[in-house]
Design a protein around this motif. Structure first.
Motif, PDB file in Angstrom:
ATOM      1  N   GLY A  97       8.631  -2.131   5.960  1.00 46.81           N
ATOM      2  CA  GLY A  97       8.980  -2.729   4.676  1.00 46.81           C
ATOM      3  C   GLY A  97       7.841  -3.519   4.077  1.00 46.81           C
ATOM      4  N   GLY A  98       6.963  -4.080   4.926  1.00 47.05           N
ATOM      5  CA  GLY A  98       5.782  -4.779   4.426  1.00 47.05           C
ATOM      6  C   GLY A  98       4.810  -3.828   3.762  1.00 47.05           C
ATOM      7  N   PHE A  99       4.638  -2.636   4.349  1.00 48.74           N
ATOM      8  CA  PHE A  99       3.830  -1.611   3.698  1.00 48.74           C
ATOM      9  C   PHE A  99       4.427  -1.255   2.340  1.00 48.74           C
ATOM     10  N   THR A 100       5.745  -1.097   2.307  1.00 44.42           N
ATOM     11  CA  THR A 100       6.398  -0.755   1.037  1.00 44.42           C
ATOM     12  C   THR A 100       6.210  -1.863   0.013  1.00 44.42           C
ATOM     13  N   ALA A 101       6.308  -3.117   0.449  1.00 40.81           N
ATOM     14  CA  ALA A 101       6.093  -4.233  -0.466  1.00 40.81           C
ATOM     15  C   ALA A 101       4.682  -4.197  -1.040  1.00 40.81           C
ATOM     16  N   LEU A 102       3.688  -3.963  -0.190  1.00 38.72           N
ATOM     17  CA  LEU A 102       2.304  -3.922  -0.654  1.00 38.72           C
ATOM     18  C   LEU A 102       2.095  -2.782  -1.638  1.00 38.72           C
ATOM     19  N   HIS A 103       2.607  -1.610  -1.309  1.00 36.04           N
ATOM     20  CA  HIS A 103       2.469  -0.464  -2.210  1.00 36.04           C
ATOM     21  C   HIS A 103       3.286  -0.663  -3.481  1.00 36.04           C
ATOM     22  N   PHE A 104       4.374  -1.397  -3.393  1.00 39.81           N
ATOM     23  CA  PHE A 104       5.147  -1.751  -4.588  1.00 39.81           C
ATOM     24  C   PHE A 104       4.252  -2.534  -5.550  1.00 39.81           C
ATOM     25  N   GLY A 105       3.496  -3.497  -5.010  1.00 40.62           N
ATOM     26  CA  GLY A 105       2.593  -4.280  -5.846  1.00 40.62           C
ATOM     27  C   GLY A 105       1.510  -3.443  -6.490  1.00 40.62           C
ATOM     28  N   LEU A 106       1.028  -2.427  -5.782  1.00 37.64           N
ATOM     29  CA  LEU A 106       0.024  -1.532  -6.359  1.00 37.64           C
ATOM     30  C   LEU A 106       0.628  -0.619  -7.413  1.00 37.64           C
ATOM     31  N   THR A 107       1.877  -0.207  -7.194  1.00 44.58           N
ATOM     32  CA  THR A 107       2.521   0.772  -8.069  1.00 44.58           C
ATOM     33  C   THR A 107       3.140   0.129  -9.306  1.00 44.58           C
ATOM     34  N   ALA A 108       3.784  -1.006  -9.128  1.00 46.02           N
ATOM     35  CA  ALA A 108       4.554  -1.620 -10.223  1.00 46.02           C
ATOM     36  C   ALA A 108       4.337  -3.128 -10.258  1.00 46.02           C
ATOM     37  N   PRO A 109       3.110  -3.584 -10.473  1.00 46.79           N
ATOM     38  CA  PRO A 109       2.853  -5.036 -10.463  1.00 46.79           C
ATOM     39  C   PRO A 109       3.642  -5.794 -11.520  1.00 46.79           C
ATOM     40  N   ASP A 110       4.023  -5.102 -12.598  1.00 48.33           N
ATOM     41  CA  ASP A 110       4.791  -5.755 -13.652  1.00 48.33           C
ATOM     42  C   ASP A 110       6.221  -6.073 -13.227  1.00 48.33           C
ATOM     43  N   ARG A 111       6.661  -5.542 -12.068  1.00 49.85           N
ATOM     44  CA  ARG A 111       8.015  -5.790 -11.576  1.00 49.85           C
ATOM     45  C   ARG A 111       8.033  -6.859 -10.479  1.00 49.85           C
ATOM     46  N   VAL A 112       6.879  -7.491 -10.235  1.00 45.87           N
ATOM     47  CA  VAL A 112       6.705  -8.373  -9.090  1.00 45.87           C
ATOM     48  C   VAL A 112       6.619  -9.835  -9.515  1.00 45.87           C
ATOM     49  N   LEU A 113       7.460 -10.690  -8.923  1.00 45.89           N
ATOM     50  CA  LEU A 113       7.259 -12.135  -8.990  1.00 45.89           C
ATOM     51  C   LEU A 113       6.296 -12.570  -7.900  1.00 45.89           C
ATOM     52  N   SER A 114       6.470 -12.015  -6.701  1.00 46.11           N
ATOM     53  CA  SER A 114       5.571 -12.275  -5.587  1.00 46.11           C
ATOM     54  C   SER A 114       5.770 -11.174  -4.561  1.00 46.11           C
ATOM     55  N   LEU A 115       4.814 -11.083  -3.636  1.00 47.61           N
ATOM     56  CA  LEU A 115       4.900 -10.151  -2.527  1.00 47.61           C
ATOM     57  C   LEU A 115       4.803 -10.914  -1.213  1.00 47.61           C
ATOM     58  N   THR A 116       5.669 -10.595  -0.271  1.00 52.01           N
ATOM     59  CA  THR A 116       5.528 -11.080   1.094  1.00 52.01           C
ATOM     60  C   THR A 116       5.374  -9.870   1.999  1.00 52.01           C
ATOM     61  N   VAL A 117       4.249  -9.819   2.693  1.00 51.45           N
ATOM     62  CA  VAL A 117       3.905  -8.686   3.555  1.00 51.45           C
ATOM     63  C   VAL A 117       3.857  -9.220   4.984  1.00 51.45           C
ATOM     64  N   ALA A 118       4.908  -8.993   5.752  1.00 48.33           N
ATOM     65  CA  ALA A 118       5.035  -9.572   7.093  1.00 48.33           C
ATOM     66  C   ALA A 118       4.926  -8.489   8.159  1.00 48.33           C
TER      67      ALA A 118
END
Length: 297
Positions: A97-118
């Protein structure tokens, strides 16, 4: 409830609380229920959403390998937000899920308040890429042939899981029992399609260096193959903080729930106050001490 993705996969979703939304994305060895210590804490003041990834009942379990990939995992996370009509969210992921969160930030940064990659990094170390892929395929075969119920105690006693077992035997046993309920085929397909084929962080260094989302990276100091990837993210992402949990393995949010929640709450507070900023350019990693000669050099 279930939502339906654009490619007609039904995903099981749970939510609790009101306020700014947090989307929790689970690891390979867990499922949506793995976030219970966080949902109970943060739903007091946030709208908390968690879901079972494709391949994890009660979500659908596609039988085709090409229905599983890192990109598809990101699209599923976006589909959950879209179905719930959420524009932006804090995205929190552990391991897979941390990988998905990181790739989410690369793919859709406009949908992100913050990212936690654990606890993210398995397979990223370049010298171990081939080994990791081989182990991933072996794990997939074991889930498919032995079945999750028989293989769960073996997988759950891995080098970065025994820390959890030693600290909290009852919690670890619950983790293994949850793992034993995985769908045999879904686990195998997830391991083959997502884990074994995702790119290394080092292969993404250029786009990561341009990603300005506020990011918190968390890693256990005995989660050996996430430590260097965590440091890499700290050095590469412009607005990244790194938290290292002492004497801790891979299952961070369950192994050390109080510390995890405290750091997460502080991170959210700083982000929402606009105080989690990009690293000050004066903090030059090439400089050890300041001499006063730098301006004239």
């Amino acid at each position: 409830m279930h939502i339906t993705t654009p490619n007609s996969i039904k995903l099981y979703v749970e939510e609790a609380g009101q306020g700014l939304p947090i989307l929790f994305i689970h690891e390979f060895g867990g499922n949506h229920a793995s976030w219970e210590p966080q949902i109970r804490a943060f739903s007091r003041r946030y709208r908390c959403i968690t879901y079972a990834a494709r391949g994890y009942p009660p979500s659908d379990v596609p039988k085709d390998l090409e229905s599983y990939s890192q990109s598809i995992a990101v699209q599923d996370a976006l589909a959950v937000l879209d179905a719930l009509k959420i524009d932006k969210a804090h995205i929190v992921g552990l391991s897979m899920g941390g990988f998905t969160a990181l790739h989410f930030g690369l793919t859709a940064p406009d949908r992100v308040l913050s990212l936690t990659v654990a606890g993210a990094g398995y397979g990223c170390e370049k010298k171990l890429e081939a080994y990791f892929r081989g182990v991933s395929l072996s794990v997939a075969d074991n889930f498919e042939t032995r079945g999750a119920k028989a293989f769960a105690p073996i997988y759950g006693a891995g080098a970065s899981r025994v820390q959890y077992q030693n600290k909290d035997p009852r919690g670890w046993q619950e983790f293994v029992e949850r793992l034993a309920t995985h769908d045999d085929l879904g686990a195998a397909m997830t391991m083959r399609g997502v884990q074994a084929r995702r790119p290394s962080f080092w292969d993404l260094s250029k786009p990561l260096a341009g990603m300005v989302c506020p990011t918190l990276v968390m890693v256990g100091d005995e989660d050996d193959h996430c430590l260097q990837p965590g440091i890499f993210l700290k050095k590469t992402l412009p607005a990244c903080g790194l938290a290292v949990f002492p004497k801790t393995g891979h299952t961070l949010n369950l192994e050390e729930p109080e510390l995890f929640n405290r750091l997460l709450a502080e991170f959210f507070s700083q982000v929402e106050a606009g105080r989690w900023e990009a690293r000050d350019p004066r903090a030059n990693p090439d400089q050890v001490m300041r001499t006063g000669d730098e301006e004239t050099a």
